[in-house]
Write a protein that holds these residues in place. Structure first.
Motif, PDB file in Angstrom:
ATOM      1  N   CYS A   5      18.937  31.357   2.818  1.00  0.00           N
ATOM      2  CA  CYS A   5      20.153  31.360   2.013  1.00  0.00           C
ATOM      3  C   CYS A   5      20.670  29.932   1.833  1.00  0.00           C
ATOM      4  O   CYS A   5      20.356  29.031   2.615  1.00  0.00           O
ATOM      5  N   GLU A  45      23.646  28.798   2.380  1.00  0.00           N
ATOM      6  CA  GLU A  45      24.499  28.361   3.491  1.00  0.00           C
ATOM      7  C   GLU A  45      23.671  27.818   4.648  1.00  0.00           C
ATOM      8  O   GLU A  45      23.961  26.752   5.191  1.00  0.00           O
ATOM      9  N   ARG A  46      22.625  28.570   5.038  1.00  0.00           N
ATOM     10  CA  ARG A  46      21.793  28.107   6.156  1.00  0.00           C
ATOM     11  C   ARG A  46      20.996  26.874   5.757  1.00  0.00           C
ATOM     12  O   ARG A  46      20.711  26.021   6.598  1.00  0.00           O
ATOM     13  N   CYS A 103      26.258  36.210   3.815  1.00  0.00           N
ATOM     14  CA  CYS A 103      25.653  37.380   4.448  1.00  0.00           C
ATOM     15  C   CYS A 103      25.885  37.319   5.959  1.00  0.00           C
ATOM     16  O   CYS A 103      26.358  36.313   6.506  1.00  0.00           O
ATOM     17  N   CYS A 113      24.090  34.430   7.836  1.00  0.00           N
ATOM     18  CA  CYS A 113      24.730  33.127   7.605  1.00  0.00           C
ATOM     19  C   CYS A 113      26.057  33.037   8.351  1.00  0.00           C
ATOM     20  O   CYS A 113      26.399  31.971   8.872  1.00  0.00           O
TER      21      CYS A 113
HETATM   22 ZN   LIG Z   1      22.951  34.299   3.984  1.00  0.00          ZN
END
Ligand SMILES: [Zn+2]
Length: 136
Positions: free
Chosen positions: A58, A60-61, A92, A95
């Motif tokens: 993702c 964010e990560r 999610c 994350c």
């Molecule tokens: Zn995520």
């Protein structure tokens, strides 16, 4: 303000810009994230998918791992997340747990009208498990 001197709208703009770099041939759901670290660095990431679906990461990560690669020991003052096809676009569960690990303080998303909406991280993931639970 996302952090002293950094308006939430600035982080949203950076997240939207990096979302355009998304590699999302499976979901067609481009996402960008822009975080500001406790040291004042703005670091961005986008989602990167894979033909082996479980290997996707993702936005964010992606931003968090870049933050750590640039300088270990940083924490997250705030993170903005933009999904080009959906607003608001909340992180999610995976994350949220990773953001928790690095002491994220605020999460900023675009409201339905495009305005930044800020939420305290403790409201996004209450009663969370973090590194202090390990006694470290
Ligand atoms: Zn995520």
């Amino acid at each position: 303000m996302a952090s002293p001197g950094i308006p939430a709208a600035t982080l949203i703009d950076r997240a939207r810009d990096v979302a355009r770099h998304s590699y999302s041939p499976s979901s067609h759901f481009p996402v960008g994230a822009a975080l500001i670290s406790d040291t004042g660095e703005i670091i961005t990431g986008c989602n990167v998918e894979n033909a082996a679906y479980g290997e996707a990461i993702c936005a964010e990560r992606n931003a968090v791992t870049t933050m750590i690669a640039q300088a270990a020991g940083q924490t997250i003052a705030a993170i903005a997340i933009v999904g080009l096809k959906a607003a608001p676009c909340w992180p999610c569960g995976a994350c949220r747990q990773v953001l928790r690990e690095f002491n994220c303080q605020k999460v900023i998303v675009e409201g339905e009208g495009g305005e930044p909406a800020t939420l305290a991280f403790s409201d996004l993931l209450p009663h969370s498990f973090g590194p202090e639970a390990l006694g470290s």
